[in-house]
Design an enzyme around this catalytic site. Sequence first.
Site, PDB file in Angstrom:
ATOM      1  N   SER A  36      35.215   5.735 -10.303  1.00 30.96           N
ATOM      2  CA  SER A  36      34.189   6.168 -11.237  1.00 30.96           C
ATOM      3  C   SER A  36      33.075   6.897 -10.474  1.00 30.96           C
ATOM      4  O   SER A  36      33.351   7.882  -9.793  1.00 30.96           O
ATOM      5  CB  SER A  36      33.666   4.964 -12.024  1.00 30.96           C
ATOM      6  OG  SER A  36      32.886   5.364 -13.121  1.00 30.96           O
TER       7      SER A  36
ATOM      8  N   GLU B  11      40.821   6.655 -20.679  1.00 33.84           N
ATOM      9  CA  GLU B  11      39.555   6.373 -19.998  1.00 33.84           C
ATOM     10  C   GLU B  11      38.454   5.978 -20.974  1.00 33.84           C
ATOM     11  O   GLU B  11      37.551   5.222 -20.645  1.00 33.84           O
ATOM     12  CB  GLU B  11      39.102   7.584 -19.171  1.00 33.84           C
ATOM     13  CG  GLU B  11      39.971   7.861 -17.948  1.00 33.84           C
ATOM     14  CD  GLU B  11      39.714   6.904 -16.798  1.00 33.84           C
ATOM     15  OE1 GLU B  11      38.828   6.036 -16.916  1.00 33.84           O
ATOM     16  OE2 GLU B  11      40.396   7.022 -15.760  1.00 33.84           O
TER      17      GLU B  11
ATOM     18  N   HIS C  74      38.940   2.666 -18.926  1.00 30.07           N
ATOM     19  CA  HIS C  74      38.235   2.797 -17.656  1.00 30.07           C
ATOM     20  C   HIS C  74      38.136   1.438 -16.968  1.00 30.07           C
ATOM     21  O   HIS C  74      37.900   0.422 -17.612  1.00 30.07           O
ATOM     22  CB  HIS C  74      36.835   3.353 -17.926  1.00 30.07           C
ATOM     23  CG  HIS C  74      36.122   3.880 -16.727  1.00 30.07           C
ATOM     24  ND1 HIS C  74      36.634   4.878 -15.936  1.00 30.07           N
ATOM     25  CD2 HIS C  74      34.916   3.555 -16.177  1.00 30.07           C
ATOM     26  CE1 HIS C  74      35.778   5.157 -14.959  1.00 30.07           C
ATOM     27  NE2 HIS C  74      34.731   4.352 -15.087  1.00 30.07           N
TER      28      HIS C  74
END
Length: 533
Positions: free
Chosen positions: A212, A330, A441
Amino acid sequence: MGQLTLYLLWSCLATAPSASPVTHSKAGIFHGRYLPGFDQDVYLGIKYAPKPVRFSSAILTKNAPETNFNVTQYGVDCMGYGSDENILVAGGWTELGEDCLHLNIVKPRTDLSGLPVLLWIYGGGWQQGATSDPRYNMSYIVRQSAAINKPVIGVSVNYRMAAFGFLNSIQVATNGTQNIGLLDQRLALQWVNKHISSFGGNPSKVTIWGESAGAYSVGDHINAYGGNNDGLFRAAIMESGGAVGAPLNGTDWYQRMYDNLTASVGCADAEETLECLRSVPYETIAPYGYQGLEWFHTLDGRFIREWGQTSLTTGAFAKMPIILGTNTDEGFGVDGVNTDTDAIKQLMYSKRWNLNEMEARRLLELYPNNPALGEPYGWGNRTWPQYGLQYKRFCSIATDLAMFAPRRLLAEEMSKYEPVYSYRWDAPKFNNTPTTIGINHFSEIPFVFGNTEQQITPLGNGTENLGLSTLVMRMWVSFAYDLDPNGHGVSGIASWPQYRQNSSNFVFRTDESYIEVDDDRAEGVAYINSLVR
């Protein structure tokens, strides 16, 4: 008992497997800790920089070869919140949070020297995170490296975040102190380059690794200074992020945030607002300095000189082998998108996208409002109207803007020069339930760190989860060791091809991993990658 007997007894204890490790270096004499359960030596909370002046670049810690340091516990987190037992201040903020520039070293107990280094940069939107987070415990992946006879040293670094690491405005730009959180990371890399050999590491074999915001940071280091990485790292792993994606907004975007901060702490009317912010007590400024997930990296003309797409398409980046990938879903959408008008408004005015109206309308053409085509993928026509009537459509657009399209662009451009291994993660982070939609995510993190004991995102003890975790950890350390993830030693696994051979992804699954052609949403992704953001 005679002196000779005492000396021999001390010598035996000092060299016994359980003896606490001591490393002598130009940076100091570091007294670490032995972990018998892992057969590892750990050195925690090594300061790579002294406490910096607030909103200023840090400087490398001076050499102190004769000074002893107890490095058996994690250092203070950069959030500086008093919930940690080391900085307990009635549960409030403490200025110790500004003295947080530490790194940690985890190494298998071995006499070998010249070990490759796998260096972790945590994510959290450049807003939160810490190396002490048990989800990022590197002992498990380092143990896997020893198990396949490819031992690596694990390093993790703290850096300043939110306003304290990414403040920007006309005043900050004039002062030349943008992106100091990224410069903290760069300083940690310099410390490793200078001193890791004393711990048995090889400074010429460093792989930087992040997820990330950590992966975006890795991408920034690849693009930094026009692609000059000063030999600080030779390879990179980027999970759900890369050299393009998060907005590189200029000072106009950040000025409002800066003005809000100065007003919140009583500095709005000061003659020198930046100096005023530096003088405000930490416990006063901290609650406002960590508000909102808006503190992104920025174009500064020095560290980040140009848009990521420009760096990649002109070859102005450091060429090296990389692993990079995204998760299937995501989930970087926005709740409450019900109409085309809502979608266009979000694409034009959200902090993340900043597209013009023509670009936004073209994306709606390329991503039709058909739930069967939307994200989360593989759920057919099922919709979640409570999140918005165009929830699945907008999730597809938003994820491709932030993650999927930039990943493909980086794979295409980097593979012209060096080996690239691209993946798609398609395994849920743990026990998927009806309230967990898709492979979102952070789903891969429990697997790549393999920590079966901590409770925040438990990996569990199921055979399939543990098997996939072992595979991905061994792939990562194999890549750090010899720049090829295929030396993992797990039988029955498809060979992961280099991207330039057939533009493909390795798909990680708990049932059976496989290779796929990387052509999903080809027209939409190509259009996104033609935009400069």
